[in-house]
Design an enzyme around this catalytic site. Structure first.
Site, PDB file in Angstrom:
ATOM      1  N   LYS A 197       5.594  -2.072   1.874  1.00 13.50           N
ATOM      2  CA  LYS A 197       4.672  -2.107   3.946  1.00 13.50           C
ATOM      3  C   LYS A 197       5.222  -3.364   3.560  1.00 13.50           C
ATOM      4  CE  LYS A 197      -0.114  -1.136   5.566  1.00 13.50           C
ATOM      5  NZ  LYS A 197      -1.165  -0.838   5.424  1.00 13.50           N
ATOM      6  N   GLU A 207       1.135  -1.602   0.145  1.00 14.45           N
ATOM      7  CA  GLU A 207      -0.187   0.037   0.063  1.00 14.45           C
ATOM      8  C   GLU A 207       0.816   1.374   0.176  1.00 14.45           C
ATOM      9  OE1 GLU A 207      -2.838  -0.328   3.047  1.00 14.45           O
ATOM     10  OE2 GLU A 207      -3.971  -1.963   1.958  1.00 14.45           O
TER      11      GLU A 207
END
Ligand code: BGC
Length: 761
Positions: free
Chosen positions: A594, A483
């Site tokens: 991430k 993300e």
């Protein structure tokens, strides 16, 4: 690594391998511990707060029903673009029926007044919380208290608490208050309002309603105790029973509370009557019987659901902790799914993500496959919302919202929510797995196919054949699992999952054409699939674009990641989401992930990659990953084990296994990271036992961590259950039930069946 985190909470290490024990109370940690001690059954969820309220501690209580939610105020946008989410959704806090307090000479026995010998046990075998403590009043009188709390697994609408008080060194009056807070106001949560109530001599039936969604829940609470001296105080805020009892030294006063909940998500005519009747029913059955029913449930459950580890009790405890909570959060009624923190806290406010399909279903489906049908039916139930969503975005077919309770998109961070189109293909993948393992044709033909076709249609029209890439099929401006990378073109995970999805939709189409043309025609009528559409799926999947970087020997995460700005990872924190540290424009150009993205792909569609390729991809992406999501470490553990990085595999396993126990991300107070707990099972079974499930079959590649002498678990594969007992030198597969199956282990083919019920490798 976890380093100091391990030391931080040594007190928890009293825990035994089948229970989690708290002996010291750390007031600053009460939110985290309330999540750890959460009880639930997939319908009800109850945070693990103490029985009594304590004005000096934050209110960490929470009582939730899966699917009962409130919507927040509409989002305000400076520039209202098409398809932006309208408002947020929150699981509401229902009446807090838990409170029981004991007073001696007016003084409350509570943490801030000094409890002694406090011990609280979350018992994975019995499925309850048992708590004991002693309390000495300022007037010098000592009592012993024992409380037992159960949220029933068999009777998902109900829960009960038994509270026992024994004077140790005096005879005389004690006061017990049993209260219900009707509408709980806790920071960050949404309350309900009382719609109606009925009280009788044993308790109350309360119907609460939310303001915006108008959803209602009925809660009935009945009390059992010697109530000759009981006064009832009922106000708008609180229903309270005050027992003033004279107790002889050494004799026990017992109070039992029986609660039952029904709500708008249940298909019942009269929810308050159902709640009242069920509370009366369990009250009549009695605490002891309900407790043995609960113990039987878990005893039975663990026969297949357990993972037994020899050699390291801490790991055993943490793994059982994960499995216990996973089963507690599994929704088994009303076709519901599971929120990112289940029903254990307010983070993610009860919303469902891809977590269920990709991180939770593996455990459920390989131990108790039928339970996954309801989870997939949740997707069918909200298919119309997904159709609406596709339309809102100018597309065709259906697009599932990235995070939602009822199917409506709720996230304002569209670049890392709506843009995660891969959720459509993750759902398709879960349908493939469910059908392959259960053969449940009824589900696929009646419901699954419709989901597959509508979502395939969305994806096929969402992408485009791009001349600049030789007419290959590209899916631009998306967000993959990572993300931190938003609006990217051709996320490799997304594109290859879409390819899988389109092929699978075609396969189901052809299968139905052969087996059940009438049913297929019904689905065609509902979805508008025609020859052109099928041809498009085929062409898109045959021409799916993705980038293999020959020089680096890796699959590029997307069209730009490899060319982004390099980052000194030592300057970034690990295990925390760094999105608030940078302006998005800075983050998007950084070479930092991430969570597992290509590495996840090399697990999920692992048969597309050689071991050497997996290693090269891991070597490239792992050092650039800061594990800002708790979904990351398990996947790294699995691939690390596969490619022979055994120490790293174990370290990443420990990280996932202790994520909530040690509050590694410092946000467990908002609820358990349920997908991470699912990842713990995956670390063991997909990681250390090396299980992979593909179209062509199932395979194992066992390599246990040095710290373990053995690991035993069960796998349900296509209706046969086998026990796998892995040691450092040998692994034994034995048939427990069913006809058996063939599998590959350490590169060789084996068969297990009734005549050959044991395989040693
Ligand atoms: C992760 C998502 C996940 C969500 C809910 C986010 O931090 O990046 O992959 O679905 O949390 O668990």
């Amino acid at each position: 690594g976890l380093g100091d985190v391990y030391k931080r909470q040594e007190y928890m290490m009293n825990s035994m391998n089948d229970r989690y024990i708290e002996t010291e109370i750390n007031a600053d940690d009460s939110g985290h511990i309330a999540s750890v001690f959460a009880l639930g059954n997939g319908y009800l969820g109850m945070r693990g707060t103490y029985d009594e309220d304590d004005e000096k501690l934050p209110d960490e209580s929470g009582m939730y029903i899966n699917g009962i939610f409130e919507t927040a105020e509409p989002y305000k946008y400076y520039c209202l673009c098409r398809g932006l989410a309208k408002c947020d959704q929150y699981t509401v806090n229902l009446p807090d029926w838990r409170i029981i307090e004991v007073y001696i000479d007016g003084e409350k026995a509570c943490i801030s007044n000094g409890l002694k010998n406090h011990k609280r046990v979350l018992d994975f075998k019995k499925g309850c919380i048992e708590r004991t403590f002693d309390f000495t009043s300022k007037t010098g009188k000592t009592i012993k208290v024992k409380s037992t709390r159960i949220v029933n697994m068999e009777r998902v609408h109900s829960a009960q608490i038994r509270y026992e008080v024994t004077p140790i060194d005096f005879s005389g009056e004690i006061e017990i208050k049993a209260a219900i807070v009707k509408n709980t106001w806790i920071y960050g949560t949404y309350p309900t309002y009382t719609e109606s109530e009925i009280t009788d001599k044993n308790g109350i039936v309360l119907v609460s309603k939310t303001k915006n969604t108008g959803m209602r829940a009925a809660c009935a609470v009945l009390h059992k105790a010697d109530d000759s001296q009981c006064e009832v105080v009922n106000t708008d805020e609180r229903y309270e029973r005050v027992y003033k009892v004279c107790v002889e030294q050494g004799k026990t006063f017992t109070l039992e509370k029986y609660a039952s909940f029904y709500s708008d998500v249940d298909n019942v005519d009269n929810m308050s009557e159902e709640a009242r009747a069920e509370a009366a029913n369990i009250c009549q059955i009695g605490f002891d019987n309900l407790q043995s029913e609960q113990e039987k449930f878990w005893e039975n459950y663990w026969k297949i659901g357990d993972v037994e580890i020899e050699g390291n009790d801490e790991d055993q405890m943490a793994v059982r902790f994960s499995l216990f909570h996973l089963r507690q959060q599994l929704a088994t009624v009303n076709d519901m799914s599971i929120g990112a923190t289940g029903l254990t806290g307010q983070n993610y406010s009860g919303k469902v993500f891809w977590d269920t399909e990709m991180y939770l279903m593996p455990y459920y489906i390989f131990t108790d496959p039928q339970t996954c049908k309801g989870l997939l039916m949740y997707r069918y139930r909200i298919l119309d919302k997904a159709r609406e969503r596709a339309e809102q975005l100018g597309g065709v077919g259906a697009l599932y919202s990235w995070c939602s309770i009822d199917g409506e998109e709720t996230s304002v961070v569209y670049e890392a929510s709506t843009a995660e189109y891969h959720i459509n293909s993750d759902i398709a993948y879960a349908i493939w797995r469910y059908y392959d393992l259960t053969g449940d044709r009824d589900f696929v033909y009646n419901y699954g196919a419709e989901i597959l076709f509508e979502t395939a249609k969305y994806m096929a029209h969402r992408g485009c054949f791009v001349d600049g890439y030789g007419g290959r099929f590209c899916i631009n401006a998306v967000c993959g699992p990572d993300e931190y990378a938003c609006g990217v073109n051709n996320n490799c995970y997304t594109n290859l999952m879409v390819r899988f999805h389109l092929n699978y939709a075609l396969r189901i189409y052809n299968e139905m054409l052969e087996n059940d043309k009438a049913k297929l025609d019904e689905v065609i009528a509902k979805t508008g699939i025609d020859k052109e559409e099928l041809a498009l799926w085929k062409k898109a999947s045959d021409n799916m674009y993705y980038r293999v970087n020959k020089e680096l020997g890796i699959y590029e995460q997307d069209d730009c990641f490899v060319y982004n700005d390099p980052v000194d990872m030592d300057t970034l924190p690990r295990h925390s989401d760094i999105r608030t540290m940078f302006h998005p424009l800075d983050l998007w150009r950084m070479q930092v992930l991430k969570q597992a993205d290509v590495v996840l792909l090399t697990f999920v569609l692992g048969d597309l990659f050689t071991k050497e390729e997996k290693k090269r991809n891991y070597d490239y992406y792992e050092p650039k990953t800061n594990h800002g999501s708790s979904l990351s470490t398990a996947i790294h553990s699995i691939i690390a084990n596969e490619i022979g990085y055994y120490d790293q595999a174990y370290e990443y396993f420990r990280n996932s296994a202790f994520m909530d126990i040690y509050d590694v991300k410092k946000n467990t107070s908002g609820g358990l990271h349920i997908a991470c707990l699912g990842g713990v099972w995956m670390c063991v079974v997909n990681g250390f036992l090396g299980m992979r499930h593909y179209d062509k079959g199932i395979e194992f590649n066992v390599h246990l961590p040095k710290a373990w002498t053995s690991c035993k678990c069960h796998i349900n594969y296509k209706g046969s259950v086998i026990e796998i007992c892995a040691g450092q030198k040998e692994t034994v597969f034995s048939l427990v039930s069913g006809d058996g199956f063939s599998f590959n282990a350490n590169g060789k083919e084996y068969s297990i069946d009734k005549d050959n019920a044991e395989v040693h490798i």
